[in-house]
Design an enzyme around this catalytic site. Structure first.
Site, short mmCIF file in Angstrom:
data_model
loop_
_atom_site.label_atom_id
_atom_site.label_comp_id
_atom_site.label_asym_id
_atom_site.label_seq_id
_atom_site.Cartn_x
_atom_site.Cartn_y
_atom_site.Cartn_z
N LYS A 34 -51.69 36.26 -31.20
CA LYS A 34 -52.60 35.59 -30.25
C LYS A 34 -52.58 36.39 -28.96
CE LYS A 34 -55.20 31.84 -30.04
NZ LYS A 34 -55.93 31.11 -31.08
N ASP B 275 -61.41 32.39 -29.04
CA ASP B 275 -60.70 31.12 -28.83
C ASP B 275 -61.35 30.54 -27.58
OD1 ASP B 275 -58.18 29.51 -29.79
OD2 ASP B 275 -57.96 29.56 -27.63
P1 NDP Z 1 -64.49 26.67 -26.28
O1 NDP Z 1 -64.16 27.49 -25.10
O2 NDP Z 1 -65.73 26.93 -27.03
O3 NDP Z 1 -64.49 25.12 -25.88
C1 NDP Z 1 -63.36 24.52 -25.32
C2 NDP Z 1 -63.69 23.08 -25.01
O4 NDP Z 1 -62.50 22.44 -24.58
C3 NDP Z 1 -64.69 22.90 -23.90
O5 NDP Z 1 -65.43 21.73 -24.13
C4 NDP Z 1 -63.80 22.75 -22.67
O6 NDP Z 1 -64.41 21.96 -21.64
C5 NDP Z 1 -62.63 21.98 -23.24
N1 NDP Z 1 -61.39 22.32 -22.51
C6 NDP Z 1 -60.83 23.54 -22.38
N2 NDP Z 1 -59.73 23.47 -21.62
C7 NDP Z 1 -59.61 22.17 -21.29
C8 NDP Z 1 -58.67 21.44 -20.51
N3 NDP Z 1 -57.62 22.04 -19.94
N4 NDP Z 1 -58.85 20.10 -20.38
C9 NDP Z 1 -59.91 19.48 -20.98
N5 NDP Z 1 -60.84 20.11 -21.71
C10 NDP Z 1 -60.69 21.42 -21.86
O7 NDP Z 1 -63.21 26.79 -27.26
P2 NDP Z 1 -63.10 26.47 -28.80
O8 NDP Z 1 -64.00 25.35 -29.16
O9 NDP Z 1 -63.18 27.75 -29.53
O10 NDP Z 1 -61.58 26.00 -28.91
C11 NDP Z 1 -61.19 24.62 -28.77
C12 NDP Z 1 -59.81 24.42 -29.37
O11 NDP Z 1 -59.85 24.77 -30.78
C13 NDP Z 1 -58.67 25.27 -28.80
O12 NDP Z 1 -57.47 24.53 -28.86
C14 NDP Z 1 -58.58 26.43 -29.77
O13 NDP Z 1 -57.32 27.05 -29.75
C15 NDP Z 1 -58.84 25.72 -31.09
N6 NDP Z 1 -59.27 26.56 -32.18
C16 NDP Z 1 -60.40 27.30 -32.09
C17 NDP Z 1 -60.84 28.07 -33.14
C18 NDP Z 1 -62.12 28.80 -33.12
O14 NDP Z 1 -62.51 29.34 -34.18
N7 NDP Z 1 -62.84 28.86 -32.03
C19 NDP Z 1 -60.01 28.19 -34.38
C20 NDP Z 1 -58.88 27.28 -34.43
C21 NDP Z 1 -58.53 26.52 -33.34
P3 NDP Z 1 -65.06 22.69 -20.37
O15 NDP Z 1 -66.18 23.52 -20.94
O16 NDP Z 1 -65.51 21.59 -19.51
O17 NDP Z 1 -63.96 23.54 -19.81
#
Ligand code: NDP
Length: 455
Positions: A134, A174
């Protein structure tokens, strides 16, 4: 488990965790991730002494290596900024390192170590030959222009490129790293090395990306819940669902839930959630995609646009009554009290689209209440699985159809579920998916490590 084995396991776990905390000071998320795994693994390790005699836990909690580097970049006004970048290569026991890059101001080395550690077991569960890693930076892409993001990504890749390669380490996206960032990073790798190689996944479809990669994590999480429900003779159709987050994982989780006939009533962002009591429609979903994927706007806009929708400021969605919960935002978004609230409101299943969204207290509340609880390393493994399929397509110089990749994704999620059942069934009809995922993932990686000798 006998009382003696349970007591022995508790003592061994406490002793091991003391060492982890001493060796990794100031990294609470890493301690939390290791503790969750070791809690469930220790009885299995005590019953299989070869793992303890060969210090497998000690070896798997020490990254193969971690790189730290400076990322200097210039903003649109000529101002110079410096961020920090990292890549943690945790284990390549079963294949080249694989795992995303996260760009978010909260990122530290400890965050990436927790994510890389989880990734090792998750990747093993996919049944594909992928090790775990990562990386990322404390850079915040929010509010930056496209050109600023491009210059940051170019500078980041200039520092990272010597340490990655299609047979060495293959990063992906991510939080904060979506299609735009992956493309800039990939472009810079190509420019420096003067070769096209499948060194990043999540690429655009016209230059080596795989169909369904964008949708894979969200779709896979819903496929996993369908399997958990099927185990009880039930299904997601007609069930009310809470989704948190509104990024890549959340959006495609909502999409697949709508395909299956579920009623999705929430999505969220960092300071509140959008509530649509009558449920999302295709129109809401299309609007959400444009808002978040193209315009990078706020959910408050949707509350103003659609009648019946409201934005609940400063709160998470977990107080809304529902059958299914999909935390898809970030780590520690369901802490003990919130898990209790979900249970009191009659939640049937929780599937983690995000990594480690539930803290240890929350996990115990779900397990003690016999809620179907799918931990991230199993439930959200669909994303990395399709990344693995993207690597295969790149190596073959082929592109499969959307239907073919989706079918493979579905099949992989079923296999992950089957491994969890194999190792997590309590014999009384309840499956502890946390134990199942941890023991299943560990057994595969640990046996590979043992076979290769002491190193
Ligand atoms: P994105 O950046 O596309 O979206 C992240 C989302 O989470 C946004 O809605 C953001 O809100 C919210 N968010 C981020 N940080 C915070 C915080 N500190 N408090 C509250 N809300 C928060 O990321 P992904 O959708 O790709 O990833 C989301 C999760 O899924 C992560 O944990 C990631 O590790 C996991 N994941 C992702 C994969 C992938 O293929 N993308 C694969 C496996 C796991 P805002 O926009 O308002 O900041």
């Amino acid at each position: 488990m006998s009382d003696t084995l349970e007591r022995q396991a508790q003592r061994a776990t406490a002793e091991f965790m003391e060492g982890v905390r001493a060796r990794n000071p100031g990294q609470p998320e890493f301690h939390q991730a290791v503790s969750e795994v070791v809690d469930w693994l220790m009885p299995f390790i005590l019953e299989n002494p070869r793992y303890q005699e060969n210090a497998l836990l000690e070896r798997l909690t020490e990254p193969d290596r971690s790189y730290t580097f400076r990322v200097a970049w210039e903003d649109d006004k000529g101002g110079v900024h410096v961020n920090r970048g990292w890549r943690v290569q945790m284990s390549n026991a079963i294949g080249p390192y694989k795992g995303g890059l996260r760009f978010h101001p909260s990122v530290t080395l400890g965050t990436l170590k927790f994510l890389a550690f989880e990734q090792v077991f998750k990747n093993a569960l996919t049944t594909l030959p992928m090790g775990g890693g990562k990386g990322g930076s404390n850079f915040d892409p929010k509010g930056k222009s496209d050109r600023e993001v491009m210059r940051f990504c170019q500078s980041f890749m200039t520092a990272l490129y010597p340490y990655i390669g299609e047979d060495v380490d293959v990063p992906a996206g991510d939080i904060g790293v979506g299609g735009r960032e992956v493309s800039y990073l990939f472009g810079q790798y190509k420019r420096i090395t003067e070769r096209w190689a499948g060194v990043m996944t999540g690429k655009g479809l016209s230059f080596g990306g795989s169909p369904i990669r964008t949708e894979a994590t969200g779709y896979g999480t819903v496929y996993f819940v369908e399997e958990m429900l099927k185990e009880r003779g039930d299904s997601a159709a007609g069930k009310t669902a809470l989704v948190s987050g509104s990024g890549n994982v959340a959006i495609y989780c909502v999409e697949k839930l709508l395909h299956l006939g579920s009623k999705v009533v929430t999505v969220s962002e960092y300071d509140g959630f959008l509530h649509i009591p009558d449920g999302f429609t295709e129109e809401h979903l299309e609007y959400l995609k444009d808002l978040k994927e193209v315009r990078r706007g706020r959910l408050t806009e949707m509350a103003e646009k659609f009648s019946g929708a409201s934005y609940v400021e400063g709160q998470k969605p977990w107080g809304v009554k529902a059958d299914l919960a999909f935390p898809c935002a970030t780590q520690n978004e369901i802490v003990g009290d919130e898990a209790k609230l979900l249970v009191d409101n009659g939640i049937i299943a929780v599937a983690e689209g995000a990594n480690m969204p539930t803290n240890l207290d929350g996990i115990h509340i779900f397990l003690n209440s016999k809620v179907l609880y799918g931990p991230g390393k199993a439930a959200n493994a669909g994303g990395v699985a399709v990344s693995g399929l993207e690597q295969t397509q790149n190596a073959q110089r082929l592109m499969w159809t959307r239907e073919e990749v989706d079918a493979r994704l579905h099949d992989i999620m079923k296999k992950i579920h089957a491994q969890c059942v194999q190792y997590g069934h309590d014999g009384n009809g309840y499956v502890n998916y946390v134990k199942g995922a941890n023991v299943g993932g560990f057994a595969k990686v640990a046996d590979a490590v043992l076979s290769c000798g002491i190193m």
